[in-house]
Design a protein around this motif. Structure first.
Motif, PDB file in Angstrom:
ATOM      1  N   UNK A  17       0.748  -1.234  -0.018  1.00  0.00           N
ATOM      2  CA  UNK A  17       0.074   0.013   0.048  1.00  0.00           C
ATOM      3  C   UNK A  17       0.863   1.290   0.007  1.00  0.00           C
ATOM      4  N   UNK A  18       1.833   1.336   0.879  1.00  0.00           N
ATOM      5  CA  UNK A  18       2.690   2.557   0.964  1.00  0.00           C
ATOM      6  C   UNK A  18       3.643   2.569  -0.256  1.00  0.00           C
ATOM      7  N   UNK A  19       4.034   1.668  -0.896  1.00  0.00           N
ATOM      8  CA  UNK A  19       4.827   1.803  -2.082  1.00  0.00           C
ATOM      9  C   UNK A  19       4.026   2.525  -3.195  1.00  0.00           C
ATOM     10  N   UNK A 127     -13.024  -1.758  -5.890  1.00  0.00           N
ATOM     11  CA  UNK A 127     -12.207  -2.809  -5.264  1.00  0.00           C
ATOM     12  C   UNK A 127     -12.425  -2.509  -3.599  1.00  0.00           C
ATOM     13  N   UNK A 128     -13.278  -1.837  -3.403  1.00  0.00           N
ATOM     14  CA  UNK A 128     -13.348  -1.198  -1.881  1.00  0.00           C
ATOM     15  C   UNK A 128     -13.481  -2.399  -0.800  1.00  0.00           C
ATOM     16  N   UNK A 231      -6.982  -0.980 -13.147  1.00  0.00           N
ATOM     17  CA  UNK A 231      -8.063  -0.041 -12.701  1.00  0.00           C
ATOM     18  C   UNK A 231      -8.633  -0.339 -11.122  1.00  0.00           C
ATOM     19  N   UNK A 232      -9.310   0.366 -10.670  1.00  0.00           N
ATOM     20  CA  UNK A 232     -10.031   0.251  -9.412  1.00  0.00           C
ATOM     21  C   UNK A 232     -11.415  -0.627  -9.741  1.00  0.00           C
ATOM     22  N   UNK A 266      -2.004   1.501  -5.274  1.00  0.00           N
ATOM     23  CA  UNK A 266      -1.741   1.324  -3.881  1.00  0.00           C
ATOM     24  C   UNK A 266      -2.600   0.030  -3.785  1.00  0.00           C
ATOM     25  N   UNK A 267      -3.881   0.010  -4.156  1.00  0.00           N
ATOM     26  CA  UNK A 267      -4.606  -1.091  -3.693  1.00  0.00           C
ATOM     27  C   UNK A 267      -4.084  -2.409  -4.406  1.00  0.00           C
ATOM     28  N   UNK A 268      -3.594  -2.215  -5.688  1.00  0.00           N
ATOM     29  CA  UNK A 268      -3.182  -3.447  -6.321  1.00  0.00           C
ATOM     30  C   UNK A 268      -1.920  -3.961  -5.754  1.00  0.00           C
TER      31      UNK A 268
END
Length: 315
Positions: A17-19, A127-128, A231-232, A266-268
């Motif tokens: 996430x942080x990356x 993707x929430x 994508x999200x 971040x999510x992926x």
């Protein structure tokens, strides 16, 4: 339950996430010219290195709640505290909130029960919910199929109630459980496909198999990078996660591949990093990346509490 696996999964998730946070929304073309190769800061949200986003916040809210067993009201309450009071955020500031998640949490804050709050229209398939369900792999590891998938249904539905989002969560958690059981990446992939198809074939979720055709009916790893979107949208996200995890080796290479796909970085990278953390262990995550993570000590303490709670309850 191995504390190492839980630490690897949660820190692997946070680090991914942080990356991705500093380059979220950057295109693949932009990142091809200037790829992410290390933990950086600022960028998209102007946050210091090691800052994680809503993905980790909501995952940690779920972890904390599961330490006391499964309680949807409690989970919903923690989500509300995160959104309104910046609970489980890196620096007491909530940022990067998805629309479907936001709408559902606002409903909960107004008294709607978490079971009824989730959005179920076709446009509410970001993707929430997928981004926060990894802890369920540990909690549900030894549950029977019907109970396991029923819990995943309920947890996704707090925000994302459409069957496409719920099926994505089931595919991901089922795969993570197979990794926890010691299967290789390919064996886990084969087992997951069989379990999902067998269980959901005679349900309404069967209608969503077409959406996940490239994962469930084919081998997603065989596709070219150009065929993978990042994508999200929940289907794109899940495909990107499997593609990165199955095609690369080692935690570092896997998460950097995920980040450099661009867009919902971040999510992926977080969702992929969680799998890589389980599979390769905490030792595989670069120490300097772990050390950079905001609230590292709090996260480790929570992961250890979660591990203890699972061992006590013999789950």
């Amino acid at each position: 339950m191995s504390k190492n696996k839980i630490l690897g999964a949660i820190l692997g998730f946070c680090v991914g996430d942080a990356l991705g946070v500093p380059v979220e929304f950057k295109s693949r073309e932009e990142l091809k010219k200037e790829p992410v190769t290390d933990m950086i800061g600022y960028g998209t949200y102007n946050q210091p290195p090691g800052t994680w986003s809503d993905d980790t916040s909501l995952t940690l809210c779920l972890v904390e709640s599961l330490c006391n067993g499964l309680d949807l009201e409690d989970i919903g309450e923690r989500f509300v505290r995160w959104y309104y009071d910046s609970y489980w955020t890196p620096y007491n500031k909530t940022f990067d909130v998805g629309n479907t998640t936001k709408e559902a949490i606002i409903k909960i804050s107004k008294g709607v029960s978490p079971e009824q709050a989730g959005l179920d229209d076709e446009h509410s398939n970001g993707n929430g919910s997928l981004m926060r369900v990894l802890p369920l792999a540990f909690y549900l590891k030894n549950f029977k199929d019907e109970e396991k998938y029923n819990v995943i249904y309920k947890i996704s539905s707090i925000t994302h109630k459409h069957s496409r989002s719920i099926l994505a969560c089931s595919i991901y958690v089922e795969y993570a459980i197979n990794l926890l059981k010691g299967y290789s990446k390919k064996e886990a992939y084969k087992n997951m496909k069989e379990n999902i198809i067998n269980f959901y074939s005679n349900t309404v979720f069967r209608n969503e198999f077409d959406s996940y055709n490239r994962i469930l009916e084919h081998d997603i790893a065989r596709l070219k990078k150009e065929e993978i979107k990042s994508s999200g949208y929940v289907v794109d996200t899940l495909e990107a996660v499997f593609w990165c995890f199955l095609n690369r080796d080692g935690y570092k290479e896997i998460v950097l591949t995920a980040v450099n796909l661009g867009n919902d970085t971040d999510t992926i990278a977080a969702i992929t990093g969680g799998l890589a953390g389980i599979y390769y262990g905490i030792e595989a995550i670069p120490k300097k990346w772990i050390d950079a993570v905001a609230r590292k000590k709090d996260i480790i303490k929570l992961a250890e509490k979660f591990s203890d709670s699972l061992n006590i309850n013999n789950i």
